[in-house]
Scaffold this motif. Structure first.
Motif, mmCIF file in Angstrom:
data_model
loop_
_atom_site.group_PDB
_atom_site.id
_atom_site.type_symbol
_atom_site.label_atom_id
_atom_site.label_comp_id
_atom_site.label_asym_id
_atom_site.label_seq_id
_atom_site.Cartn_x
_atom_site.Cartn_y
_atom_site.Cartn_z
ATOM 1 N N MET A 88 0.881 -1.174 0.000
ATOM 2 C CA MET A 88 0.000 0.000 0.000
ATOM 3 C C MET A 88 0.910 1.212 0.000
ATOM 4 O O MET A 88 1.877 1.280 0.758
ATOM 5 N N PHE A 89 0.621 2.188 -0.868
ATOM 6 C CA PHE A 89 1.565 3.296 -0.964
ATOM 7 C C PHE A 89 0.993 4.486 -1.724
ATOM 8 O O PHE A 89 0.087 4.366 -2.535
ATOM 9 N N ALA A 90 1.563 5.630 -1.416
ATOM 10 C CA ALA A 90 1.464 6.834 -2.231
ATOM 11 C C ALA A 90 2.889 7.346 -2.364
ATOM 12 O O ALA A 90 3.639 7.393 -1.372
ATOM 13 N N ILE A 91 3.276 7.717 -3.572
ATOM 14 C CA ILE A 91 4.672 8.039 -3.866
ATOM 15 C C ILE A 91 4.760 9.361 -4.613
ATOM 16 O O ILE A 91 3.980 9.617 -5.541
ATOM 17 N N ALA A 92 5.704 10.194 -4.201
ATOM 18 C CA ALA A 92 6.108 11.376 -4.968
ATOM 19 C C ALA A 92 7.587 11.193 -5.303
ATOM 20 O O ALA A 92 8.431 11.123 -4.403
ATOM 21 N N LEU A 93 7.895 11.106 -6.598
ATOM 22 C CA LEU A 93 9.255 10.803 -7.049
ATOM 23 C C LEU A 93 9.734 11.907 -7.987
ATOM 24 O O LEU A 93 9.113 12.164 -9.024
ATOM 25 N N TRP A 94 10.837 12.529 -7.636
ATOM 26 C CA TRP A 94 11.435 13.568 -8.477
ATOM 27 C C TRP A 94 12.606 12.965 -9.249
ATOM 28 O O TRP A 94 13.504 12.370 -8.661
ATOM 29 N N ASP A 95 12.539 13.121 -10.564
ATOM 30 C CA ASP A 95 13.611 12.666 -11.452
ATOM 31 C C ASP A 95 14.492 13.869 -11.759
ATOM 32 O O ASP A 95 14.105 14.755 -12.536
ATOM 33 N N ARG A 96 15.681 13.916 -11.163
ATOM 34 C CA ARG A 96 16.564 15.077 -11.320
ATOM 35 C C ARG A 96 17.141 15.152 -12.722
ATOM 36 O O ARG A 96 17.517 16.236 -13.186
ATOM 37 N N GLN A 97 17.193 14.028 -13.394
ATOM 38 C CA GLN A 97 17.740 14.003 -14.750
ATOM 39 C C GLN A 97 16.715 14.535 -15.759
ATOM 40 O O GLN A 97 17.037 15.391 -16.594
ATOM 41 N N ARG B 117 13.873 16.045 -14.846
ATOM 42 C CA ARG B 117 13.168 17.167 -14.214
ATOM 43 C C ARG B 117 11.650 16.966 -14.321
ATOM 44 O O ARG B 117 10.901 17.832 -14.772
ATOM 45 N N THR B 118 11.230 15.795 -13.897
ATOM 46 C CA THR B 118 9.808 15.457 -13.875
ATOM 47 C C THR B 118 9.419 14.957 -12.497
ATOM 48 O O THR B 118 10.230 14.354 -11.777
ATOM 49 N N LEU B 119 8.170 15.188 -12.160
ATOM 50 C CA LEU B 119 7.597 14.710 -10.910
ATOM 51 C C LEU B 119 6.601 13.605 -11.226
ATOM 52 O O LEU B 119 5.666 13.815 -11.994
ATOM 53 N N THR B 120 6.802 12.410 -10.645
ATOM 54 C CA THR B 120 5.862 11.305 -10.820
ATOM 55 C C THR B 120 5.148 11.044 -9.504
ATOM 56 O O THR B 120 5.790 10.863 -8.462
ATOM 57 N N LEU B 121 3.832 11.044 -9.553
ATOM 58 C CA LEU B 121 2.997 10.686 -8.411
ATOM 59 C C LEU B 121 2.349 9.345 -8.705
ATOM 60 O O LEU B 121 1.874 9.116 -9.825
ATOM 61 N N ALA B 122 2.332 8.446 -7.735
ATOM 62 C CA ALA B 122 1.789 7.107 -7.950
ATOM 63 C C ALA B 122 1.027 6.644 -6.717
ATOM 64 O O ALA B 122 1.336 7.039 -5.589
ATOM 65 N N THR C 67 2.858 11.690 -14.519
ATOM 66 C CA THR C 67 4.174 12.315 -14.615
ATOM 67 C C THR C 67 3.990 13.754 -15.072
ATOM 68 O O THR C 67 3.390 14.017 -16.120
ATOM 69 N N ILE C 68 4.503 14.682 -14.286
ATOM 70 C CA ILE C 68 4.230 16.109 -14.454
ATOM 71 C C ILE C 68 5.512 16.853 -14.782
ATOM 72 O O ILE C 68 6.548 16.656 -14.119
ATOM 73 N N THR C 69 5.445 17.701 -15.764
ATOM 74 C CA THR C 69 6.588 18.517 -16.170
ATOM 75 C C THR C 69 6.323 19.980 -15.808
ATOM 76 O O THR C 69 5.206 20.372 -15.473
ATOM 77 N N HIS C 70 7.385 20.814 -15.945
ATOM 78 C CA HIS C 70 7.201 22.243 -15.727
ATOM 79 C C HIS C 70 6.236 22.833 -16.740
ATOM 80 O O HIS C 70 5.482 23.759 -16.421
ATOM 81 N N GLN D 128 -2.352 22.778 -16.264
ATOM 82 C CA GLN D 128 -3.176 21.618 -16.597
ATOM 83 C C GLN D 128 -2.464 20.335 -16.198
ATOM 84 O O GLN D 128 -1.294 20.140 -16.497
ATOM 85 N N LEU D 129 -3.181 19.468 -15.508
ATOM 86 C CA LEU D 129 -2.620 18.210 -15.037
ATOM 87 C C LEU D 129 -2.818 17.132 -16.092
ATOM 88 O O LEU D 129 -3.929 16.944 -16.580
ATOM 89 N N PRO D 130 -1.759 16.396 -16.466
ATOM 90 C CA PRO D 130 -1.925 15.315 -17.453
ATOM 91 C C PRO D 130 -2.870 14.227 -16.938
ATOM 92 O O PRO D 130 -3.063 14.061 -15.728
ATOM 93 N N ALA D 131 -3.433 13.486 -17.859
ATOM 94 C CA ALA D 131 -4.312 12.378 -17.472
ATOM 95 C C ALA D 131 -3.492 11.274 -16.819
ATOM 96 O O ALA D 131 -2.403 10.931 -17.296
#
Length: 671
Positions: free
Chosen positions: A130-139, A141-146, A230-233, A240-243
Motif C-alpha cells: 500500500m503506498f502513495a509516492i512522490a518521485l522527483w527525477d533530477r535528470q 526534471r519530472t515529478l511522478t505521483l503514484a 508524470t508532471i513537467t514544468h 493543466q494536469l496530465p491524465a
C-alpha cells in the motif's frame, strides 16, 4: 507509514519561503508521522518535497525521508509499506549487474534501487503493498505521483488557485501545483485559495463521501488507485494536469482471473484462499514495532486473527470496542473468538459520551465531508489500539471480494421477482409500502421479535422497507443496486438549482463479461471500498498515528477471489461462503453464525437526544446560509420529521450535518 506533501512551481523560489511553506504543509499532517520530519528542495526547479515519518521498518536514520537514490537521479517521499521488498532486494541489480550497496533495510531504499534498475512502472507492477509516492527525477526534471492498486493510501494533487470547469474535464488552474496525503496539507500552503466543488455535492449526499477522482475543492483531484501521473514544468506553466496512466486495473485483473481455469470444487476454493490469504497475512506481520489486529468477532476480522495466531510465536494482541447500548455491542462475540484462539485481547468499553465527544472533531479528522457514521467506533478502536501497538491488521475488503453485503444476495433475488411486474405496478406497490410509517414497521418487528429466531430479526426494519419501496421503480437490476447502495436515493431534493455532479450511471458503468453479481462485487470494490471504507480506516487510524494493514487487499488474494465462481462465493444463500468454510477450520461454527451487525451506532437516538443541540446549531439560518446551494427549507423539514419520529432520516441528516460542520471548520470559497 507516513505522510507526504510537496509542491512544484513554474519557476524557482526563495529558499526561505519554500522552507516555510513545506514546513507548514507537513505540520498539518504530523499525526501521520510523529517520529520525524524531512524536507528537500531543488530551488532552481521550483520543487519541494516534505515528509512526516511513522517509523515501522528500519527505525534508524537510514530510513529518513525524503531519500536519494544511490545513483543520485531520484529523490522520493513515500507513504506506505512494500511487503515484498526483501524479495525485490534479492532480485534488483545495477546497470552492470552489480548488487546495490545497501545503507539500511527500509523498503524506501529498495524502491529507489528498483526504480533505477527497472523504471517506475515496471517497479510498481512488481510491488505488493500500500503506498502513495512522490518521485522527483533530477535528470528528466519530472515529478511522478503514484498510488497503490486498491487506493489504500490517499494522494491529492491540484493547483493552489485551481479551478475545474466540470465533470470529465481536466484539472486546470494557476499557481503552484500542490500534492499531499491529505487535503489539509494542501490547504496549509500560503498560495492556497480553495473553492468548493459544487458539482461534487450531489454525489456526496447520495453516498456519504466524495467519490471518484474528484475532491471537495475545484481544481484538486485524487489520484486514482493503480495509477501514476508524470508532471513537467510545462504542465504546471499551462495550469493543466496530465491524465493519469493506469499501471494496474481491478477490472482487467478480475477479467484475467475469470479467464483462467475456475476453482469450481468448493474444497479446492477454500484451500486456495487459505494459501493466498495466509501468505498475505504473513507478509503483513513484518514490522520493527509492536503489532496487533482489530477483532470485531465477525467473519473477516476473526479469520485474519486466526491466520495470524497460526503463524505467530506468541499470542497475537487483539482489540475491539464495545458500547453501552447492547443493540450495537459486539464485544462479547469478539471476546469469545479471542478466548478460543488464545489471543491477548483488550476491549474498549466505550460509552456513548466518548463517541459524542468525538463528533465535533470529525471535520478536522476527515478534511473532506464524510458521513459514514461507523467512523466514530473506528476512530475509538484506533485510539485504543495505538496505546499498545503501532501496526494493526484489519479484516476490511472481505465483503467486496467474497460477497459479504446483503445487497449481493438480495438484489438478484428481488429483481428476479420485480422484473415480472410492469414498472407502473411496481410504483404502485412502492407507494403502498410507504403508506405505513417506518416506525410502524419497527413496532411490528419488535412484536415479532418475541417469536422470530434471531436470524430473522431485522434492526431498522421500517427503514429497510421504505428503502425497498423507493427502489421498486428501478428500471433495471443495476439501477436497483445503485438505489440499495445509496445513503440517500434522491440527493438532489436537498439542493437548490443545478448542483448535480456524476450521475449513478456514470459512477456505475455497465461492464462487459460480468454477470449481475460479479458486476456488483466489482462496483463495490471500485467505489464503496475505495471512497468510503478505506477513507474511513485511513483517516481514523492515522489520526492516532496507527498503521492499519489490510491482508485481503493483496493481488494474489484478489486473483484467487476472482478465480472462484460467484455461485461458490455466495453459496447456499450465504455471503462469503468460502470465508466461512475457511474460518470453521479455526473457530467453532456457533461462535460465528449470527446476523451481520456492522460497525453501527444509535444515530437516530443520538440526533434526537444528546446531539440535538449540536445539530440544531449547525442547522441554524446563518449556518445554512453559508452553503446557499443547500435547500434550507427541505433540510429543516427533514429535521422536523426526524424529531417527530416520522421515518428514519438519520443517515441523510448525518450527511448534511457533516457537510455543514466541514464548511464551518474549513471555510471554502464559494463558486
Amino acid at each position: 507509514m507516513c505522510g507526504l506533501a510537496g509542491f512544484l512551481q513554474p519557476s524557482g523560489f526563495d529558499a526561505r519561503a519554500g522552507l516555510g511553506a513545506i514546513q507548514a504543509m507537513t505540520a498539518a499532517i504530523i499525526h501521520r508521522g510523529p517520529d520525524s520530519e524531512g524536507h528537500w528542495a531543488e530551488e532552481g526547479a521550483g520543487l519541494v518535497l516534505g515528509h512526516r515519518r511513522l517509523s515501522i521498518l528500519d527505525l534508524s536514520p537510514a530510513g529518513h525521508q525524503p531519500m536519494h537514490s544511490a545513483c543520485g537521479r531520484y529523490v522520493i517521499a513515500f507513504n506506505g509499506e512494500i511487503y515484498n521488498h526483501e524479495r525485490l532486494r534479492s532480485e534488483v541489480r545495477g546497470a552492470r549487474g552489480e548488487v546495490p550497496q545497501w545503507r539500511g533495510h527500509s523498503d524506501t531504499e529498495t524502491l529507489l534501487a528498483a526504480f533505477s534498475a527497472w523504471g517506475v512502472e515496471e517497479t510498481l507492477k512488481r510491488c505488493v503493498g500500500m503506498f502513495a509516492i512522490a518521485l522527483w527525477d533530477r535528470q528528466e526534471r519530472t515529478l511522478t505521483l503514484a498510488r497503490d492498486r486498491f487506493g489504500e493510501k490517499p494522494l491529492y494533487v491540484g493547483f493552489a488557485q485551481g479551478a475545474s470547469s466540470g465533470e470529465g474535464e481536466p484539472v486546470t488552474g494557476r499557481g503552484s501545483l500542490l500534492f499531499g496525503s491529505e487535503l489539509k496539507a494542501l490547504m496549509a500552503h500560503p498560495q492556497w485559495q480553495g473553492t468548493l466543488a459544487e458539482q461534487a455535492l450531489e454525489g456526496y449526499l447520495r453516498f456519504g463521501c466524495v467519490g471518484g477522482e474528484a475532491s471537495i475543492f475545484q481544481g484538486v483531484a485524487k489520484l486514482p488507485p493503480g495509477s501514476l501521473v508524470t508532471i513537467t514544468h510545462a504542465d504546471v506553466q499551462a495550469g493543466q494536469l496530465p491524465a493519469p496512466v493506469h499501471w494496474w486495473s481491478a477490472e482487467q485483473a478480475a477479467r484475467e482471473s475469470m479467464q483462467a481455469e475456475p476453482l469450481n470444487e468448493p474444497e479446492a476454493a477454500v484451500s486456495a484462499v487459505e494459501q493466498a490469504l495466509g501468505q498475505s497475512v504473513k507478509s503483513r506481520m513484518l514490522a520493527d514495532v509492536p503489532l496487533g489486529a482489530f477483532l470485531s468477532g465477525g467473519i473477516d476480522s476473526s479469520l485474519i486473527v486466526a491466520l495470524m495466531q497460526q503463524q505467530a510465536e506468541a499470542p497475537v494482541r487483539t482489540f475491539s470496542v464495545g458500547f453501552d447500548d447492547a443493540r450495537y455491542d459486539e464485544s462479547s462475540h469478539a471476546e469469545a473468538v479471542a478466548a478460543h484462539l488464545g489471543t491477548e485481547h483488550m476491549t474498549l468499553q466505550a460509552t456513548s459520551q466518548m463517541a459524542l465527544d468525538l463528533v465535533p472533531k470529525l471535520p478536522e479528522l476527515y478534511d473532506e465531508p464524510f458521513a459514514d457514521s461507523s467512523q466514530l467506533p473506528t476512530a475509538l478502536v484506533s485510539r485504543l489500539t495505538r496505546e499498545h501497538v503501532t501496526v494493526a491488521l484489519s479484516g476490511d475488503a472481505g465483503d467486496e471480494l467474497f460477497g459479504g453485503y446483503n445487497r449481493h444476495l438480495w438484489v438478484p433475488r428481488i429483481w428476479h421477482k420485480l422484473k415480472r411486474l410492469p414498472l407502473p405496478a411496481r410504483r404502485a406497490l412502492g407507494g403502498s409500502l410507504k403508506a405505513i410509517p417506518a416506525q410502524g414497521y419497527d413496532a411490528l418487528m419488535r412484536l415479532g421479535g418475541r417469536v422470530l429466531p434471531s436470524r430473522l430479526q431485522v434492526r431498522t426494519f421500517g427503514e429497510k422497507l421504505h428503502k425497498l419501496a423507493a427502489v421498486l421503480e428501478s428500471p433495471s437490476e443495476r439501477a436497483l443496486f445503485v438505489g440499495v447502495a445509496s445513503m440517500n436515493r434522491e440527493p438532489a431534493a436537498l439542493l437548490e438549482g443545478e448542483c448535480s455532479g456524476q450521475t449513478p450511471k456514470a459512477l456505475f458503468p455497465a461492464l462487459q463479461q460480468f454477470d449481475s453479481v460479479e458486476w456488483m462485487l466489482l462496483m463495490d470494490t471500485l467505489h464503496y471500498m475505495v471512497d468510503d471504507v478505506l477513507v474511513k480506516v485511513d483517516r481514523a487510524s492515522m489520526a492516532s498515528s496507527l498503521e492499519v494493514r489490510v491482508p485481503f487487499l493483496d493481488p494474489e488474494v484478489f486473483h484467487t477471489a476472482w478465480h472462484i465462481p460467484v455461485e461458490t462465493r455466495l453459496k447456499e444463500g450465504q455471503g462469503k461462503w468460502v470465508l466461512r468454510q475457511l474460518l470453521y477450520r479455526h473457530v467453532p461454527r456457533e461462535l460465528i453464525d449470527r446476523p451481520k451487525m456492522g460497525f453501527a451506532i444509535p444515530l437516530d437516538a443520538w440526533l434526537s437526544g444528546p446531539l440535538r443541540d449540536w445539530a440544531e446549531d449547525l442547522l441554524s439560518t446563518a449556518s445554512l446560509q453559508a452553503l446557499p446551494m443547500l435547500d434550507a427549507g427541505q433540510v429543516r423539514r427533514l429535521w422536523q420529521a426526524h424529531l417527530k419520529g416520522q421515518g428514519h432520516h438519520a443517515q441523510q441528516l448525518w450527511a448534511v450535518l457533516q457537510l455543514l460542520a466541514w464548511q464551518r471548520r474549513w471555510r471554502p470559497g464559494l463558486p
